[in-house]
Scaffold this motif. Structure first.
Motif, PDB file in Angstrom:
ATOM      1  N   ALA A  19       0.818  -1.209   0.000  1.00  0.00           N
ATOM      2  CA  ALA A  19       0.000   0.000   0.000  1.00  0.00           C
ATOM      3  C   ALA A  19       0.850   1.256   0.000  1.00  0.00           C
ATOM      4  O   ALA A  19       1.802   1.384   0.751  1.00  0.00           O
ATOM      5  CB  ALA A  19      -0.912  -0.006   1.223  1.00  0.00           C
ATOM      6  N   ASN A 106      -4.346  -5.482   4.235  1.00  0.00           N
ATOM      7  CA  ASN A 106      -3.227  -5.122   3.372  1.00  0.00           C
ATOM      8  C   ASN A 106      -3.637  -4.095   2.326  1.00  0.00           C
ATOM      9  O   ASN A 106      -2.979  -3.083   2.155  1.00  0.00           O
ATOM     10  CB  ASN A 106      -2.672  -6.366   2.685  1.00  0.00           C
ATOM     11  CG  ASN A 106      -1.406  -6.098   1.901  1.00  0.00           C
ATOM     12  OD1 ASN A 106      -0.391  -5.730   2.475  1.00  0.00           O
ATOM     13  ND2 ASN A 106      -1.462  -6.257   0.587  1.00  0.00           N
ATOM     14  N   CYS A 107      -4.720  -4.370   1.622  1.00  0.00           N
ATOM     15  CA  CYS A 107      -5.256  -3.469   0.605  1.00  0.00           C
ATOM     16  C   CYS A 107      -6.776  -3.552   0.651  1.00  0.00           C
ATOM     17  O   CYS A 107      -7.339  -4.306   1.446  1.00  0.00           O
ATOM     18  CB  CYS A 107      -4.752  -3.870  -0.789  1.00  0.00           C
ATOM     19  SG  CYS A 107      -3.028  -3.451  -1.147  1.00  0.00           S
ATOM     20  N   THR A 119      -9.014  -3.776  -7.633  1.00  0.00           N
ATOM     21  CA  THR A 119      -8.133  -3.256  -6.603  1.00  0.00           C
ATOM     22  C   THR A 119      -7.020  -2.465  -7.284  1.00  0.00           C
ATOM     23  O   THR A 119      -7.054  -2.235  -8.497  1.00  0.00           O
ATOM     24  CB  THR A 119      -7.574  -4.395  -5.723  1.00  0.00           C
ATOM     25  OG1 THR A 119      -6.836  -3.839  -4.631  1.00  0.00           O
ATOM     26  CG2 THR A 119      -6.679  -5.329  -6.522  1.00  0.00           C
ATOM     27  N   CYS A 123      -1.223  -3.788  -5.565  1.00  0.00           N
ATOM     28  CA  CYS A 123      -1.663  -4.802  -4.593  1.00  0.00           C
ATOM     29  C   CYS A 123      -1.701  -6.194  -5.206  1.00  0.00           C
ATOM     30  O   CYS A 123      -1.903  -7.177  -4.488  1.00  0.00           O
ATOM     31  CB  CYS A 123      -3.057  -4.465  -4.079  1.00  0.00           C
ATOM     32  SG  CYS A 123      -3.165  -2.917  -3.153  1.00  0.00           S
ATOM     33  N   SER A 241      -5.306   1.511  -0.445  1.00  0.00           N
ATOM     34  CA  SER A 241      -4.997   1.213  -1.841  1.00  0.00           C
ATOM     35  C   SER A 241      -5.981   0.192  -2.391  1.00  0.00           C
ATOM     36  O   SER A 241      -6.196  -0.861  -1.794  1.00  0.00           O
ATOM     37  CB  SER A 241      -3.578   0.660  -1.956  1.00  0.00           C
ATOM     38  OG  SER A 241      -2.624   1.659  -1.753  1.00  0.00           O
TER      39      SER A 241
END
Length: 353
Positions: A19, A106-107, A119, A123, A241
């Motif tokens: 990210a 994480n994302c 996404t 990522c 992100s």
């Protein structure tokens, strides 16, 4: 303006390694989904997923739930600030928002088809990114306090359908296929042509700093002259992100949050005894987008993905690439279906007589 010393080095751990950093402009207006009074935004949040690395999830013996790793924002931020010259790390400042909430995301991503999710490109750079994490819906306050989530809300990445991460034009997006159709969630509506206007209101839904889903609004388009992305003053952080950025009026997806200014800064404060100490807190850009560490948040325009065309081409390609065995099985299934339909027709006809 608050006096800040921007962190010169920050060891980024795996749960937001992909990210890009973001920031808060003016007041930090992130809120939990449950605390929103906007029914439209709550509905949109249900189609938003958080990418969580496999090592932060443990499937229960009965395979009905996943246990979530117990790691809060304050624990996470302390761990990533440790270094050989600062072995104890730098703590979060007193009173930082969401300090006690989980921070294992994480994302972020969002649903655009029955089993397709968008996404950020950074990522999802490889097959290992696809295989190394799950996509979790309903990762939000009110659902995860017991450190578990229903397995029915957890999906795997099956394949990367389309992905771009280029430096020359700063294109950054990914479209992936999940392992199964997503139940109980509606694909989001997204812009298919044109672009929103300069100064138009926008908001974002995602997992800032890996936290349970947050809504952040009260933002506008700040720069709009680039065909690949636009810039805004959204309050977003690493973990956002891949978040959908929405048109504040229509609720239509305008783009994908992909990068921005620095998330956290170090502040010098005094304890109860008057001694100075350093801590980490949100990097506030009180004057708005001014450049440097307050340079705005970049959003890849959703129109660059040509989502419907890309999915159609992908599905047609999959059909064309059936192996002889798969073709034989498909033919057998079709023949069986035709036979059953014929029998049912005969039975229906007999009943009518």
């Amino acid at each position: 303006m608050k006096s800040v010393l921007v962190l010169t080095a920050l060891c980024v751990s795996a749960n937001i390694a992909a990210a890009q950093p973001k920031v808060a402009y003016g007041e930090d207006n992130r809120i939990d989904i449950v605390d929103s009074r906007n029914s439209m935004r709550k509905t949109l949040a249900s189609s938003t997923a958080t990418q969580i690395k496999n090592y932060n999830l443990t499937l229960s013996e009965d395979k009905m739930t996943y246990d979530l790793k117990d790691s809060t924002l304050e624990q996470f931020m302390l761990s990533i600030s440790r270094s050989w010259w600062n072995p104890e790390g730098t703590p979060l400042c007193e009173g930082e928002k969401f300090a006690k909430q989980l921070s294992i995301g994480n994302c972020s991503g969002f649903l655009v088809g029955d089993k397709y999710l968008v996404t950020a490109g950074h990522c999802m750079t490889s097959d290992s990114d696809c295989a190394g994490a799950k996509w979790v819906f309903d990762y939000k306050k009110g659902e995860v306090e017991d450190l578990s989530i229903e397995a029915s809300s957890v999906y795997s990445c099956k394949t990367i359908v389309s992905q771009k991460l280029t430096s020359h034009d700063k294109m950054d997006y990914a479209l992936i296929e999940l392992d199964r159709v997503v139940e109980g969630k509606e694909p989001l509506q997204f812009r298919k042509e044109g672009k929103l206007a300069l100064g138009e209101g926008v908001f974002v839904i995602g997992s800032p700093s890996g936290l349970p889903l947050k809504i952040s609004g009260d933002a506008t388009v700040q720069l709009n002259d680039n065909d690949v992305f636009f810039s805004s003053d959204l309050d977003t952080f690493g973990g956002n992100s891949g978040s959908a950025v929405f048109n504040a009026r229509s609720g239509e997806v305008e783009g994908i949050l992909v990068r921005g200014a620095k998330d956290y800064a170090t502040y010098t404060k005094q304890d109860a005894d008057g001694n100075d100490y350093q801590c980490m807190g949100v990097n506030y850009c009180e004057a708005g987008v001014t450049g440097g560490s307050c340079g705005g948040e970049a959003v890849t325009r959703i129109t660059n993905l040509e989502i419907e065309k890309t999915i159609e081409e992908f599905e047609n390609k999959e059909v064309a690439e059936l192996t002889p065995a798969e073709e034989a099985l498909a033919s057998a299934d079709a023949a069986s279906a035709a036979f059953l339909a014929e029998i049912n027709g005969i039975l229906d006809s007999a009943e009518l007589q």
